[in-house]
Design a protein around this motif. Structure first.
Motif, PDB file in Angstrom:
ATOM      1  N   THR A 212       0.988  -1.110  -0.126  1.00 16.90           N
ATOM      2  CA  THR A 212      -0.013  -0.143   0.055  1.00 16.90           C
ATOM      3  C   THR A 212       0.703   1.162  -0.011  1.00 16.90           C
ATOM      4  O   THR A 212       1.754   1.231   0.779  1.00 16.90           O
ATOM      5  N   VAL A 213       0.558   2.389  -0.811  1.00 21.59           N
ATOM      6  CA  VAL A 213       1.309   3.195  -1.061  1.00 21.59           C
ATOM      7  C   VAL A 213       0.523   4.644  -0.751  1.00 21.59           C
ATOM      8  O   VAL A 213      -0.580   4.702  -1.561  1.00 21.59           O
ATOM      9  N   LYS A 214       0.878   5.512   0.008  1.00 21.80           N
ATOM     10  CA  LYS A 214       0.082   6.835   0.135  1.00 21.80           C
ATOM     11  C   LYS A 214       0.599   7.400  -1.152  1.00 21.80           C
ATOM     12  O   LYS A 214       1.620   7.798  -1.524  1.00 21.80           O
ATOM     13  N   ALA A 215      -0.539   7.758  -1.955  1.00 23.42           N
ATOM     14  CA  ALA A 215      -0.330   8.226  -3.302  1.00 23.42           C
ATOM     15  C   ALA A 215      -0.883   9.553  -3.599  1.00 23.42           C
ATOM     16  O   ALA A 215      -2.356  10.043  -2.803  1.00 23.42           O
ATOM     17  N   MET A 216      -0.504  10.470  -4.621  1.00 20.32           N
ATOM     18  CA  MET A 216      -1.071  11.539  -5.227  1.00 20.32           C
ATOM     19  C   MET A 216      -1.956  11.080  -6.548  1.00 20.32           C
ATOM     20  O   MET A 216      -0.837  10.432  -7.530  1.00 20.32           O
ATOM     21  N   LYS A 217      -3.247  11.416  -6.704  1.00 22.32           N
ATOM     22  CA  LYS A 217      -3.768  10.888  -7.958  1.00 22.32           C
ATOM     23  C   LYS A 217      -4.179  11.882  -8.853  1.00 22.32           C
ATOM     24  O   LYS A 217      -4.686  12.826  -8.651  1.00 22.32           O
ATOM     25  N   PHE A 218      -3.863  11.397 -10.126  1.00 22.01           N
ATOM     26  CA  PHE A 218      -3.815  12.539 -11.318  1.00 22.01           C
ATOM     27  C   PHE A 218      -4.473  12.121 -12.358  1.00 22.01           C
ATOM     28  O   PHE A 218      -4.416  10.503 -12.540  1.00 22.01           O
ATOM     29  N   SER A 219      -5.439  12.521 -12.988  1.00 24.38           N
ATOM     30  CA  SER A 219      -6.123  12.177 -14.219  1.00 24.38           C
ATOM     31  C   SER A 219      -5.420  12.672 -15.305  1.00 24.38           C
ATOM     32  O   SER A 219      -5.203  14.182 -15.135  1.00 24.38           O
ATOM     33  N   VAL A 220      -5.143  11.992 -16.501  1.00 29.34           N
ATOM     34  CA  VAL A 220      -4.334  12.606 -17.577  1.00 29.34           C
ATOM     35  C   VAL A 220      -5.066  12.321 -18.855  1.00 29.34           C
ATOM     36  O   VAL A 220      -5.645  11.540 -19.224  1.00 29.34           O
ATOM     37  N   GLU A 221      -5.497  13.567 -19.651  1.00 29.35           N
ATOM     38  CA  GLU A 221      -6.145  13.594 -20.782  1.00 29.35           C
ATOM     39  C   GLU A 221      -5.293  13.035 -21.878  1.00 29.35           C
ATOM     40  O   GLU A 221      -4.269  13.684 -22.165  1.00 29.35           O
ATOM     41  N   VAL A 222      -5.604  11.977 -22.679  1.00 35.17           N
ATOM     42  CA  VAL A 222      -4.522  11.381 -23.519  1.00 35.17           C
ATOM     43  C   VAL A 222      -4.909  11.702 -24.912  1.00 35.17           C
ATOM     44  O   VAL A 222      -6.210  11.990 -25.176  1.00 35.17           O
ATOM     45  N   VAL A 223      -3.836  11.537 -25.850  1.00 34.73           N
ATOM     46  CA  VAL A 223      -4.235  11.838 -27.395  1.00 34.73           C
ATOM     47  C   VAL A 223      -4.981  10.516 -28.055  1.00 34.73           C
ATOM     48  O   VAL A 223      -4.248   9.646 -27.784  1.00 34.73           O
ATOM     49  N   GLU A 224      -5.874  10.920 -28.568  1.00 39.16           N
ATOM     50  CA  GLU A 224      -6.720   9.682 -29.317  1.00 39.16           C
ATOM     51  C   GLU A 224      -5.851   9.205 -30.533  1.00 39.16           C
ATOM     52  O   GLU A 224      -5.012   9.636 -31.124  1.00 39.16           O
ATOM     53  N   GLY A 225      -5.638   7.860 -30.624  1.00 32.69           N
ATOM     54  CA  GLY A 225      -4.927   7.146 -31.685  1.00 32.69           C
ATOM     55  C   GLY A 225      -5.339   5.983 -31.903  1.00 32.69           C
ATOM     56  O   GLY A 225      -6.392   5.647 -31.694  1.00 32.69           O
ATOM     57  N   ASP A 226      -4.517   4.953 -32.629  1.00 34.12           N
ATOM     58  CA  ASP A 226      -4.981   3.496 -32.992  1.00 34.12           C
ATOM     59  C   ASP A 226      -5.399   2.600 -31.528  1.00 34.12           C
ATOM     60  O   ASP A 226      -6.079   1.847 -31.826  1.00 34.12           O
TER      61      ASP A 226
END
Length: 277
Positions: A212-226
């Motif tokens: 178990t890791v105390k963590a910082m959570k991020f959402s990342v908008e990714v580029v559409e591709g194949d």
């Protein structure tokens, strides 16, 4: 940017930027950085689709300190490969290498060698900072297109994907707000891309094989591709300590879900204090 090999980069490389804006950073001087030469991180990559739920690949990320053109630099390498069993279905080898200044983390040189089945591509960048209008001198070649050269626009907030990863680990979290998108640019192949990070808060993240890791959570908008849908975000968890190590990521694909997890960490600059005993 269009193929599955980019997954290896996205797992440790989270990016952001538009209109030459930069993310909020701490002072980028050697003694204040989240990492040091000798750091070695390894990851397991998992693919899930229906009844399939298996580790299909691995990736290693190394960092050394050396000199380039007489200047102290960090030399980083991300190497990813499919497991031997899965080579029979889809053989993947991904090699990213980057050199950036120790003080300031300014990118200097970048190399990419991607091999996916019968497809391959190479990127070779030189960052030209001393021109009246800075630019990236890029030499590119793929299995579909002969070698060609071009110049890519460059500003102080444009990175290669590797330098961006290390820079992102030095975010000034005292200036990062929950829910606010933070942008940055990175160059790969023959173009410059924009991806946004959104800080979602802190939580305990259970990482298989690690704990178990105390963590910082991020959402990342990714580029559409194949492979990436472009409809859903990549989710990343960084260790909530001075190292800011990516410990886990999840990303929906057009078919199934890919995830990655930290398998081992050596040579860290700071105690791995976020790992709960």
């Amino acid at each position: 940017m269009k193929r599955a090999a980019l997954i290896f980069t996205m797992l440790v490389v989270a990016s952001f930027a538009a209109m030459a804006q930069c993310m909020p950073l701490r002072p980028l001087v050697k003694d204040n950085l989240a990492f040091k030469g000798g750091e070695n991180l390894s990851y397991k990559i998992n693919f899930k689709w229906g009844a399939i739920n298996s580790d299909v690949a691995s990736a290693s990320l190394t960092l050394d300190q050396t000199t380039l053109n007489g200047k102290p630099v960090f030399a980083s390498r991300l190497y990813g490969q499919t497991a031997k069993f899965y080579d029979k279905f889809f053989k993947l080898r991904e090699d990213f290498q980057s050199w950036f200044l120790v003080d300031g983390l300014s990118p200097q040189k970048f190399y990419r060698d991607t091999r996916e089945g019968k497809y391959w591509c190479r990127n070779d960048y030189r960052f030209v900072w001393n021109a009246a209008q800075p630019y990236v001198s890029a030499t590119l070649e793929t299995s579909r297109k002969p070698e060609f050269s071009m110049q890519i626009p460059l500003d102080n907030c444009t990175y290669d994907v590797m330098t961006l990863f290390y820079t992102a680990r030095n975010m000034d979290m005292s200036r990062v707000n929950v829910g606010q998108p933070y942008p940055m640019t990175f160059a790969v192949a023959d173009d410059v891309f924009t991806v946004y990070f959104v800080f979602l808060g802190r939580e305990d993240k259970v990482v298989k094989g690690l704990g178990t890791v105390k963590a910082m959570k991020f959402s990342v908008e990714v580029v559409e591709g194949d492979f990436f849908t472009g409809d859903s975000d990549l989710t990343l968890w960084f260790s909530d300590d001075e190292n800011r190590i990516p410990v886990c990521f999840e990303a929906p694909l057009k078919i199934g879900m890919v995830s990655g997890r930290l398998a081992s960490a050596e040579g860290l600059a700071h105690p791995f204090s976020s790992l709960r005993q």
